[in-house]
Write an enzyme that holds these catalytic residues in place. Structure first.
Site, PDB file in Angstrom:
ATOM      1  N   GLU A  92       0.837  -1.200   0.000  1.00 53.95           N
ATOM      2  CA  GLU A  92       0.000   0.000   0.000  1.00 53.95           C
ATOM      3  C   GLU A  92       0.865   1.240   0.000  1.00 53.95           C
ATOM      4  O   GLU A  92       2.070   1.177   0.260  1.00 53.95           O
ATOM      5  CB  GLU A  92      -0.947  -0.022   1.198  1.00 53.95           C
ATOM      6  CG  GLU A  92      -1.914  -1.179   1.112  1.00 53.95           C
ATOM      7  CD  GLU A  92      -3.198  -0.955   1.875  1.00 53.95           C
ATOM      8  OE1 GLU A  92      -3.285   0.013   2.641  1.00 53.95           O
ATOM      9  OE2 GLU A  92      -4.114  -1.764   1.692  1.00 53.95           O
TER      10      GLU A  92
ATOM     11  N   HIS B 261      -9.150  10.232   2.202  1.00 57.13           N
ATOM     12  CA  HIS B 261      -8.738   9.173   1.278  1.00 57.13           C
ATOM     13  C   HIS B 261      -8.812   9.742  -0.131  1.00 57.13           C
ATOM     14  O   HIS B 261      -9.801  10.366  -0.499  1.00 57.13           O
ATOM     15  CB  HIS B 261      -9.652   7.947   1.403  1.00 57.13           C
ATOM     16  CG  HIS B 261      -9.043   6.733   0.791  1.00 57.13           C
ATOM     17  ND1 HIS B 261      -8.940   6.569  -0.572  1.00 57.13           N
ATOM     18  CD2 HIS B 261      -8.469   5.645   1.350  1.00 57.13           C
ATOM     19  CE1 HIS B 261      -8.344   5.420  -0.817  1.00 57.13           C
ATOM     20  NE2 HIS B 261      -8.043   4.836   0.336  1.00 57.13           N
TER      21      HIS B 261
ATOM     22  N   ARG C  12      -1.024   9.266   1.263  1.00 57.74           N
ATOM     23  CA  ARG C  12      -2.412   9.696   1.016  1.00 57.74           C
ATOM     24  C   ARG C  12      -2.595  11.201   0.982  1.00 57.74           C
ATOM     25  O   ARG C  12      -3.345  11.713   0.167  1.00 57.74           O
ATOM     26  CB  ARG C  12      -3.292   9.163   2.127  1.00 57.74           C
ATOM     27  CG  ARG C  12      -3.601   7.748   1.951  1.00 57.74           C
ATOM     28  CD  ARG C  12      -4.532   7.270   3.001  1.00 57.74           C
ATOM     29  NE  ARG C  12      -4.708   5.850   2.722  1.00 57.74           N
ATOM     30  CZ  ARG C  12      -5.350   5.022   3.501  1.00 57.74           C
ATOM     31  NH1 ARG C  12      -5.877   5.447   4.611  1.00 57.74           N
ATOM     32  NH2 ARG C  12      -5.481   3.768   3.170  1.00 57.74           N
TER      33      ARG C  12
ATOM     34  N   HIS D   3     -11.770  10.245   5.682  1.00 56.85           N
ATOM     35  CA  HIS D   3     -11.608   8.792   5.788  1.00 56.85           C
ATOM     36  C   HIS D   3     -11.233   8.331   7.193  1.00 56.85           C
ATOM     37  O   HIS D   3     -11.780   7.360   7.690  1.00 56.85           O
ATOM     38  CB  HIS D   3     -10.514   8.393   4.799  1.00 56.85           C
ATOM     39  CG  HIS D   3     -10.264   6.924   4.732  1.00 56.85           C
ATOM     40  ND1 HIS D   3     -11.257   6.023   4.432  1.00 56.85           N
ATOM     41  CD2 HIS D   3      -9.122   6.203   4.909  1.00 56.85           C
ATOM     42  CE1 HIS D   3     -10.735   4.803   4.430  1.00 56.85           C
ATOM     43  NE2 HIS D   3      -9.452   4.884   4.735  1.00 56.85           N
TER      44      HIS D   3
ATOM     45  N   ARG E  42      -1.641   9.051   9.231  1.00 60.38           N
ATOM     46  CA  ARG E  42      -1.602   7.600   9.434  1.00 60.38           C
ATOM     47  C   ARG E  42      -1.033   6.880   8.219  1.00 60.38           C
ATOM     48  O   ARG E  42      -1.398   7.173   7.075  1.00 60.38           O
ATOM     49  CB  ARG E  42      -3.025   7.096   9.677  1.00 60.38           C
ATOM     50  CG  ARG E  42      -3.138   5.591   9.757  1.00 60.38           C
ATOM     51  CD  ARG E  42      -4.596   5.175   9.798  1.00 60.38           C
ATOM     52  NE  ARG E  42      -5.251   5.431   8.542  1.00 60.38           N
ATOM     53  CZ  ARG E  42      -5.991   4.533   7.875  1.00 60.38           C
ATOM     54  NH1 ARG E  42      -6.150   3.322   8.357  1.00 60.38           N
ATOM     55  NH2 ARG E  42      -6.589   4.852   6.754  1.00 60.38           N
TER      56      ARG E  42
HETATM   57  C1  LIG Z   1     -13.840   2.260   3.728  1.00 65.86           C
HETATM   58  C2  LIG Z   1     -12.772   2.075   4.766  1.00 65.86           C
HETATM   59  C3  LIG Z   1     -11.656   1.306   4.469  1.00 65.86           C
HETATM   60  C4  LIG Z   1     -10.643   1.137   5.423  1.00 65.86           C
HETATM   61  N1  LIG Z   1      -9.592   0.304   5.144  1.00 65.86           N
HETATM   62  C5  LIG Z   1      -8.667   0.057   6.111  1.00 65.86           C
HETATM   63  C6  LIG Z   1      -7.627  -0.891   5.898  1.00 65.86           C
HETATM   64  O1  LIG Z   1      -7.537  -1.523   4.865  1.00 65.86           O
HETATM   65  N2  LIG Z   1      -6.725  -1.071   6.904  1.00 65.86           N
HETATM   66  C7  LIG Z   1      -6.779  -0.399   8.091  1.00 65.86           C
HETATM   67  O2  LIG Z   1      -5.927  -0.613   8.950  1.00 65.86           O
HETATM   68  N3  LIG Z   1      -7.770   0.485   8.312  1.00 65.86           N
HETATM   69  C8  LIG Z   1      -8.717   0.717   7.368  1.00 65.86           C
HETATM   70  N4  LIG Z   1      -9.728   1.601   7.613  1.00 65.86           N
HETATM   71  C9  LIG Z   1      -9.827   2.199   8.942  1.00 65.86           C
HETATM   72  C10 LIG Z   1     -10.338   1.146   9.936  1.00 65.86           C
HETATM   73  O3  LIG Z   1     -11.337   0.384   9.314  1.00 65.86           O
HETATM   74  C11 LIG Z   1     -10.893   1.782  11.180  1.00 65.86           C
HETATM   75  O4  LIG Z   1     -10.001   2.720  11.700  1.00 65.86           O
HETATM   76  C12 LIG Z   1     -11.145   0.714  12.246  1.00 65.86           C
HETATM   77  O5  LIG Z   1     -11.934  -0.318  11.709  1.00 65.86           O
HETATM   78  C13 LIG Z   1     -11.819   1.323  13.442  1.00 65.86           C
HETATM   79  O6  LIG Z   1     -12.177   0.292  14.291  1.00 65.86           O
HETATM   80  P1  LIG Z   1     -12.860   0.641  15.667  1.00 65.86           P
HETATM   81  O7  LIG Z   1     -13.113  -0.658  16.353  1.00 65.86           O
HETATM   82  O8  LIG Z   1     -12.081   1.666  16.372  1.00 65.86           O
HETATM   83  O9  LIG Z   1     -14.249   1.348  15.270  1.00 65.86           O
HETATM   84  P2  LIG Z   1     -15.411   0.900  14.298  1.00 65.86           P
HETATM   85  O10 LIG Z   1     -15.096  -0.322  13.568  1.00 65.86           O
HETATM   86  O11 LIG Z   1     -15.813   2.072  13.502  1.00 65.86           O
HETATM   87  O12 LIG Z   1     -16.589   0.587  15.320  1.00 65.86           O
HETATM   88  C14 LIG Z   1     -17.198   1.629  16.046  1.00 65.86           C
HETATM   89  C15 LIG Z   1     -18.395   1.079  16.776  1.00 65.86           C
HETATM   90  O13 LIG Z   1     -18.872   1.999  17.736  1.00 65.86           O
HETATM   91  C16 LIG Z   1     -20.287   2.064  17.668  1.00 65.86           C
HETATM   92  N5  LIG Z   1     -20.709   3.338  18.248  1.00 65.86           N
HETATM   93  C17 LIG Z   1     -20.303   4.588  17.916  1.00 65.86           C
HETATM   94  N6  LIG Z   1     -20.893   5.493  18.726  1.00 65.86           N
HETATM   95  C18 LIG Z   1     -21.687   4.804  19.581  1.00 65.86           C
HETATM   96  C19 LIG Z   1     -22.568   5.160  20.638  1.00 65.86           C
HETATM   97  N7  LIG Z   1     -22.785   6.439  20.998  1.00 65.86           N
HETATM   98  N8  LIG Z   1     -23.225   4.178  21.295  1.00 65.86           N
HETATM   99  C20 LIG Z   1     -23.066   2.873  20.942  1.00 65.86           C
HETATM  100  N9  LIG Z   1     -22.250   2.469  19.939  1.00 65.86           N
HETATM  101  C21 LIG Z   1     -21.579   3.427  19.278  1.00 65.86           C
HETATM  102  C22 LIG Z   1     -20.562   1.917  16.189  1.00 65.86           C
HETATM  103  O14 LIG Z   1     -21.901   1.605  15.977  1.00 65.86           O
HETATM  104  C23 LIG Z   1     -19.582   0.784  15.882  1.00 65.86           C
HETATM  105  O15 LIG Z   1     -20.130  -0.439  16.318  1.00 65.86           O
HETATM  106  C24 LIG Z   1     -10.747   1.776   6.675  1.00 65.86           C
HETATM  107  C25 LIG Z   1     -11.861   2.561   6.963  1.00 65.86           C
HETATM  108  C26 LIG Z   1     -12.884   2.702   6.030  1.00 65.86           C
HETATM  109  C27 LIG Z   1     -14.080   3.525   6.365  1.00 65.86           C
END
Ligand SMILES: Cc1cc2nc3c(=O)[nH]c(=O)nc-3n(C[C@H](O)[C@H](O)[C@H](O)COP(=O)(O)OP(=O)(O)OC[C@H]3O[C@@H](n4cnc5c(N)ncnc54)[C@H](O)[C@@H]3O)c2cc1C
Length: 529
Positions: A115, A236, A282, A343, A378
């Protein structure tokens, strides 16, 4: 009616960070996971590229550290980078142990993608739907665990704090709205873990799903926790530009595998911006595209995969190929129209190396946290890794958490609030914030633009505050209130940075200052909450 629950660990969010924490912490305590929609409504579920880890014979921990530090532009915490990168291989093994499938090469070794801004192939993946595969496996494991309860359609409204009872502001749980019944529950816990993900919805164009409204950052800030570096929003470079497709990302891996950026007339342009051309980091690619679009007045630029073997493109990017085909674009034959979009949030709730925030009893992991890994920008595929590393460390740290709850906890009170007759106010404010944040706090900023945004957000926040007091809470209102606060914090952080560094680029201060500083905000000594 108020229902009260008590548990050891309350996890808010069901992405990679929240669910991996839940699995590990459930080995020594009871866990309640609340998630505001369905468990798979997360940023995690949309991740395409994969997880960065040092696994190739020609790679080394030092090289991955160096790539991370270079992208971070002077603001990474070296100790944190070393910790996360050194744990990469073990965290990939953990994913396999949980049941995540990862692509392999013909010899059976893990297939490693390349990447942008990585100097080696080091991204493990499952086709182009890695996040969906991780989410699937984690949900299956969590569902099977007797010590974990998942409450879906439950949105956290605010954190519970001892400050209200005359104590220090330790956190002992949260008020949580059950959106199907309309009741607000009181959930008390020994440790409360914010795993609420990103803030993409603060901007009108984003790759993030609807849940990414920065709730955790807003709740933590209101409680008095320090937040850090929120001006560093990663845009992104390549989100599909199509009237019928919202938020569809074209993975960085497409450029990693040979995709080339072109203008509408077929000319390439990245050579004018960086020696790595389409594979530059990026921020450079996003700014270049933004500049080309503004210069020509075109709607988009194009990502061209047509010179690559069609069978390879279909096999490596099956999901993207199918989705685009459904919209009338055959990516093996036609260049794909793309624009940049918000992003990833590099800043967040400040934590130590075990996920503890500045508030006792409160932890933050995953995208909502600021750990020091990403610095001012990042490195691609480091965020899923960070989610795994910090959920692991936090699950150990909470063993020592002490119970803070008072003997009597005040139930949620609606006071004189009534049902709103005016949902349009929420919709209009929501739309306005997202549009001016895109125009004024987007890829290229200036003092004037930031000041315009600051004036607008203060008016809107006053309006939202009144509305919040007068009407019963709904998930839309909770999200709008949080979105407005996060927008305010992004603006305040950007206002304080008088330089261009990493993702923060301002026309008024195009150069980097000699000393790299974080922009930390806290309600006690910072702006109004
Ligand atoms: C399209 C896309 C592609 C990506 N590709 C990559 C990749 O290839 N590699 C990489 O390392 N990263 C990638 N990222 C970034 C990565 O996916 C995220 O940073 C990571 O998944 C975040 O994980 P998390 O567990 O912190 O939060 P999330 O997976 O976003 O989960 C957040 C959770 O909190 C819940 N929530 C939020 N507020 C509340 C509330 N008030 N009450 C109850 N629940 C709540 C939501 O409903 C959700 O369940 C990508 C992101 C996107 C959008």
């Amino acid at each position: 009616m108020t229902e009260a629950l008590d548990t050891d660990y309350l996890v808010i969010g069901s992405g990679i960070a929240g669910l991996n924490f839940a699995l590990l912490a459930a080995e020594h305590g009871r866990v309640v996971v609340v998630t505001k929609k369905k468990p798979a409504d997360t940023n995690t579920n949309w991740a395409q590229g994969g997880v960065a880890a040092v696994l190739a014979p020609d790679d080394s921990v030092d090289l991955h550290i160096q790539d991370t530090l270079t992208a971070g532009d002077g603001l990474c915490d070296r100790a944190v980078v070393e910790m996360c990168v050194s744990e990469g291989a073990a965290q990939v093994q953990r994913l396999l142990d949980v049941g995540v499938r990862l692509a392999r090469d013909p010899a059976g070794a893990l297939d490693l993608g390349r990447e942008g801004a990585h100097s080696r192939n080091r991204v493990v993946h499952w086709q182009d739907v890695t996040g969906r595969e991780i989410q699937r496996a984690l949900i299956a494991a969590v569902t099977a665990h007797a010590n974990i309860t998942v409450l879906e359609d439950h949105i956290a409204v605010d954190l519970l704090s001892m400050a209200k009872y005359g104590g220090d502001p330790a956190c002992f749980g949260a008020y949580v709205l059950d959106t199907s019944s309309g009741n607000v529950k009181t959930i008390c816990a020994r440790a409360t873990v914010l795993a609420t993900g990103g803030t993409g919805k603060v901007y009108v164009y984003t790759s993030n799903p609807d849940v990414a409204t920065g709730d955790g950052i807003a709740m933590a800030y209101r409680l008095g926790a320090a937040v850090c570096d929120l001006e560093f929003v990663q845009f992104h470079p390549t989100v599909l530009f199509h009237p019928h497709a919202r938020n569809f990302l074209l993975s960085e891996a497409m450029r990693g595998e040979g995709g080339v950026l072109r203008l509408a007339n077929g000319d390439t342009f990245m050579e004018h911006y960086h020696p790595m051309k389409s594979l530059a980091s990026r921020d450079i690619v996003a700014r270049a595209i933004d500049n080309e679009i503004k210069k020509s007045g075109a709607d988009s630029v194009f990502l061209d995969m047509t010179h690559l073997d069609p069978a390879f493109v279909r096999g490596r990017f099956p999901n993207i190929h199918e989705r685009c085909l459904g919209l009338g674009i055959d990516i093996t034959k036609q260049p794909i129209p793309v624009v940049p979009a918000a992003h990833y949030m590099c800043g967040g709730i400040k934590t130590d190396m075990r996920g503890a925030t500045t508030i006792s009893g409160l932890y933050a992991i995953g995208e909502c946290a600021f750990t020091g890994l990403h610095g001012a920008n990042r490195l691609a595929s480091n965020s899923l890794l960070e989610g795994m590393v910090y959920s692991t460390h936090a699950a150990e740290a909470v063993r020592d958490a002490v119970r803070h709850r008072p003997s009597q906890v005040a139930p949620w009170s609606t006071g004189d609030a009534t049902d709103s007759q005016d949902q349009i106010v929420v919709a209009l404010n929501w739309e306005e914030i997202r549009r001016f944040m895109w125009s004024y706090l987007g890829i290229v900023r200036s003092d004037k633009r930031i000041e315009r945004a600051r004036r607008r957000i203060e008016i809107l926040r006053d309006e939202i505050r009144e509305y919040y007091i007068d009407f019963k809470v709904t998930s839309d209102l909770i999200e709008l209130r949080n979105l407005a606060l996060v927008a305010h914090l992004v603006i305040e952080s950007a206002r304080r940075r008088k330089e261009s560094r990493g993702l923060h680029y301002t026309l008024d201060y195009p150069d980097k200052l000699p000393e790299a500083r974080h922009s930390e905000l806290q309600l006690t000594n910072g702006p109004r909450g």
